[in-house]
Design an enzyme around this catalytic site. Structure first.
Site, PDB file in Angstrom:
ATOM      1  N   ASN A   9      13.431  -7.624 -10.106  1.00  0.00           N
ATOM      2  CA  ASN A   9      14.443  -6.814 -10.361  1.00  0.00           C
ATOM      3  C   ASN A   9      15.873  -7.418 -11.065  1.00  0.00           C
ATOM      4  O   ASN A   9      16.548  -7.959 -10.166  1.00  0.00           O
ATOM      5  CB  ASN A   9      14.632  -5.925  -9.237  1.00  0.00           C
ATOM      6  CG  ASN A   9      16.112  -4.922  -9.465  1.00  0.00           C
ATOM      7  OD1 ASN A   9      16.129  -4.477 -10.608  1.00  0.00           O
ATOM      8  ND2 ASN A   9      16.515  -4.380  -8.410  1.00  0.00           N
ATOM      9  N   GLU A  98      20.897   0.466  -3.962  1.00  0.00           N
ATOM     10  CA  GLU A  98      22.213   0.474  -4.686  1.00  0.00           C
ATOM     11  C   GLU A  98      22.149   1.619  -5.420  1.00  0.00           C
ATOM     12  O   GLU A  98      23.380   2.028  -5.492  1.00  0.00           O
ATOM     13  CB  GLU A  98      21.972  -0.830  -5.406  1.00  0.00           C
ATOM     14  CG  GLU A  98      22.051  -2.005  -4.635  1.00  0.00           C
ATOM     15  CD  GLU A  98      21.625  -3.361  -5.661  1.00  0.00           C
ATOM     16  OE1 GLU A  98      21.721  -4.349  -5.031  1.00  0.00           O
ATOM     17  OE2 GLU A  98      21.233  -3.036  -6.750  1.00  0.00           O
ATOM     18  N   GLY A 171      20.444  -9.424  -1.037  1.00  0.00           N
ATOM     19  CA  GLY A 171      21.374  -9.995  -1.778  1.00  0.00           C
ATOM     20  C   GLY A 171      22.226 -10.652  -0.753  1.00  0.00           C
ATOM     21  O   GLY A 171      23.534 -11.329  -0.872  1.00  0.00           O
TER      22      GLY A 171
END
Length: 242
Positions: A9, A98, A171
């Site tokens: 991604n 997100e 992340g």
């Protein structure tokens, strides 16, 4: 039979020129990649045409990062499933944390997007997962089961991938322990009508932990963020050894 799928991604990274540079470094490293796994690149909309033109005849499938539920209309900034199919897209990420956190995605809109994608022949990668606050409160299972209950209404589970992505591990460099990821994914599988569905793990997947992750009995692949941006790192991921 459960299919192994390693998907990158790219999020909002890579121009078309950078996409070509990535492919030049990545494609030569697939010569020895085992046939028992599929590879998907989920790229920004502007890169999809570049990928389509340069991956013809390769083993890499193309994915998008979002899709609207309408076939057309006054939805500025959105893209339809038919538009994605036209440029060679096969997969689409839906419900990423997100999108839920920053762009107001809800279980209702996730469900609409899933059904629209499948209607056009796309295979959605549905993302589910809990926040750090929810995990600390002991709500992991309840949150994920609620997402599944609402997201999967009238969705074809024979043409679907689920990615378990604990939000606190995306992340951050913090990876959910492999055994714990395996446990949660097993619980997800127990709630599905199709027990052979591919279920990926996502969240700080890196070359130094991919072997352990893929050795788990319930994990069928990975949805990779940052490590998919580097052709050398992503090649190590798709060439994992168990």
């Amino acid at each position: 039979m459960r299919k192994v799928i390693i998907a990158g991604n790219w999020k909002m990274f890579k121009t078309r020129a950078e996409t070509l540079e990535f492919l030049q470094g990545f494609l030569p490293q697939l010569d020895t990649t085992p046939d028992d796994r599929d590879i998907v690149l989920c790229a920004p909309f502007t890169d999809l045409g570049t990928l389509s033109r340069n991956l013809h005849g390769s083993r890499i499938q193309i994915g998008a990062q979002n899709v609207h539920w309408a076939e057309s209309g006054a939805f500025t900034g959105e893209i339809s499933a038919l538009m994605l199919v036209e440029v060679g897209v096969r997969y689409v990420v839906i419900g990423h944390s997100e999108r839920r956190q920053f762009f107001g995605e809800t279980d209702e809109t996730v469900n609409l997007r899933l059904k629209a994608a499948q209607k056009a022949g796309l295979i959605p990668i549905l993302c589910v997962g809990e926040s750090k606050q929810q995990r600390d409160a002991g709500e992991t299972e309840a949150i994920i089961f609620k997402q599944l209950e609402h997201d999967l209404i009238d969705v074809d589970q024979e043409h679907l991938i689920i990615a378990y992505e604990p939000i606190w591990a995306i992340g951050t460099g913090d990876t959910c322990a492999s055994a714990e990821a395996n446990r949660v994914i097993g619980l997800i599988r127990s709630k599905l009508s199709n027990p052979d569905m591919t279920i990926q793990y996502g969240g700080s997947v890196k070359p130094d932990n991919i072997n352990e992750i893929m050795a788990q009995s319930e994990i069928d692949g990975a949805l990779v963020g940052g490590a998919s941006l580097d052709p050398q790192d992503f090649a190590k991921l798709v060439n994992y050894k168990v």
